[in-house]
Design an enzyme around this catalytic site. Structure first.
Site, PDB file in Angstrom:
ATOM      1  N   ILE A  81     116.885  56.472  38.574  1.00 41.04           N
ATOM      2  CA  ILE A  81     118.181  56.466  39.257  1.00 41.04           C
ATOM      3  C   ILE A  81     117.927  56.227  40.753  1.00 41.04           C
ATOM      4  CG2 ILE A  81     120.314  57.746  39.701  1.00 41.04           C
ATOM      5  CD1 ILE A  81     119.521  59.552  37.252  1.00 41.04           C
ATOM      6  N   ARG A  82     118.193  55.019  41.206  1.00 42.15           N
ATOM      7  CA  ARG A  82     117.892  54.633  42.600  1.00 42.15           C
ATOM      8  C   ARG A  82     116.520  55.193  43.001  1.00 42.15           C
ATOM      9  NH1 ARG A  82     120.670  57.240  45.786  1.00 42.15           N
ATOM     10  NH2 ARG A  82     121.676  58.612  44.304  1.00 42.15           N
ATOM     11  N   GLU A 101     119.033  62.970  46.953  1.00 44.03           N
ATOM     12  CA  GLU A 101     118.912  62.225  48.206  1.00 44.03           C
ATOM     13  C   GLU A 101     117.917  62.943  49.126  1.00 44.03           C
ATOM     14  OE1 GLU A 101     120.583  59.312  48.199  1.00 44.03           O
ATOM     15  OE2 GLU A 101     119.398  58.932  49.988  1.00 44.03           O
ATOM     16  N   SER A 102     116.778  62.305  49.351  1.00 48.48           N
ATOM     17  CA  SER A 102     115.726  62.965  50.134  1.00 48.48           C
ATOM     18  C   SER A 102     116.170  63.284  51.563  1.00 48.48           C
ATOM     19  CB  SER A 102     114.475  62.093  50.158  1.00 48.48           C
ATOM     20  OG  SER A 102     114.790  60.776  50.560  1.00 48.48           O
ATOM     21  N   CYS A 111     111.841  62.203  41.757  1.00 52.18           N
ATOM     22  CA  CYS A 111     112.602  61.220  42.522  1.00 52.18           C
ATOM     23  C   CYS A 111     112.676  61.593  44.010  1.00 52.18           C
ATOM     24  CB  CYS A 111     113.973  61.043  41.870  1.00 52.18           C
ATOM     25  SG  CYS A 111     114.683  59.425  42.149  1.00 52.18           S
ATOM     26  N   HIS A 161     113.424  60.732  35.977  1.00 56.00           N
ATOM     27  CA  HIS A 161     114.111  62.018  35.788  1.00 56.00           C
ATOM     28  C   HIS A 161     113.980  62.540  34.358  1.00 56.00           C
ATOM     29  CE1 HIS A 161     116.517  62.176  39.569  1.00 56.00           C
ATOM     30  NE2 HIS A 161     116.345  60.872  39.524  1.00 56.00           N
ATOM     31  N   ARG A 166     111.071  53.972  49.085  1.00 56.37           N
ATOM     32  CA  ARG A 166     112.399  54.514  48.711  1.00 56.37           C
ATOM     33  C   ARG A 166     113.254  53.416  48.112  1.00 56.37           C
ATOM     34  NH1 ARG A 166     116.186  57.141  52.929  1.00 56.37           N
ATOM     35  NH2 ARG A 166     117.364  57.669  51.064  1.00 56.37           N
ATOM     36  N   GLU A 217     114.433  65.437  33.376  1.00 55.82           N
ATOM     37  CA  GLU A 217     115.415  66.518  33.147  1.00 55.82           C
ATOM     38  C   GLU A 217     116.739  66.005  32.600  1.00 55.82           C
ATOM     39  OE1 GLU A 217     114.671  65.219  36.013  1.00 55.82           O
ATOM     40  OE2 GLU A 217     116.464  65.082  37.259  1.00 55.82           O
TER      41      GLU A 217
END
Ligand code: GLN
Length: 187
Positions: free
Chosen positions: A132-133, A48-49, A79, A168, A106, A170
């Site tokens: 993911i979102r 979450e930024s 992300c 992502h 976003r 990772e």
């Protein structure tokens, strides 16, 4: 070589695992005192930024890291990490590092249905892409190289010392993107 992985929130353990597989040493950056250690590159993970940006400021790490990135520290943002690097967030009035000449949207695929898996090209190789979102890159400016386009949207790009992916890598077992960062940007 030593990589710092921002670990105030989010999927940092997965990044550390990828680096381990590549035989690269890393440590978690949790607070200001960790910034006194030497590191040759940094990973900004997802989640979450807004929370990461807030914590970076509260923990007094924001200005130091922004300066380091501006002066060439290799950085890989996934992300939310990509949102931190973006010069402009189209649908949010918040500003973070603003070091990369990209605009992002976003939650660009919608909030609820915004998580999906697909495959796509990264620097000429086919890899799994997990969103993911996720945000996407709506435009790029000077010195930005587009590395992935997925369903017509830019989802990975590089500008000199900065690499950003909307997806992502990772959480997959594909090392292509981490390898690219280490071999082409940190070494
Ligand atoms: N939607 C998040 C944000 O705007 C990013 C999601 C993620 O990092 N997986 O910060």
């Amino acid at each position: 070589m030593m990589i710092g992985v921002l670990a105030v929130q989010g999927a940092f353990a997965e990044h550390i695992k990828m680096l381990e597989i590549l035989g690269v040493k890393s440590f978690e950056i949790r607070n200001k005192s960790d910034l006194t250690k030497h590191f040759d590159g940094i990973i900004l993970p997802g989640v979450e930024s807004t929370v990461q940006g807030k914590l970076l400021r509260e923990l007094e790490m924001f200005d130091f890291l922004k300066e380091k990135i501006k002066h060439g520290l290799p950085v890989f943002g996934t992300c939310a990490g990509m949102i931190l690097l973006a010069e402009k967030i189209e649908n949010d009035n918040k500003e973070y590092f603003c070091t990369m000449n990209i605009s992002v949207v976003r939650n660009g695929y919608g909030r609820q249905l915004g998580s999906f898996n697909t495959r796509g090209n990264f620097d000429g190789k086919e890899i799994p892409l997990v969103f993911i979102r996720a945000p996407y890159i709506s435009s790029v400016r000077d010195n930005v190289e587009i590395l992935t386009v997925c369903n017509g949207k830019i989802t990975a790009a590089r500008q000199n010392n900065m690499l950003a992916t909307a997806f992502h890598p990772e959480v997959t077992n594909n090392l292509t993107v981490h390898k690219y960062f280490i071999e082409k940007m940190v070494k």
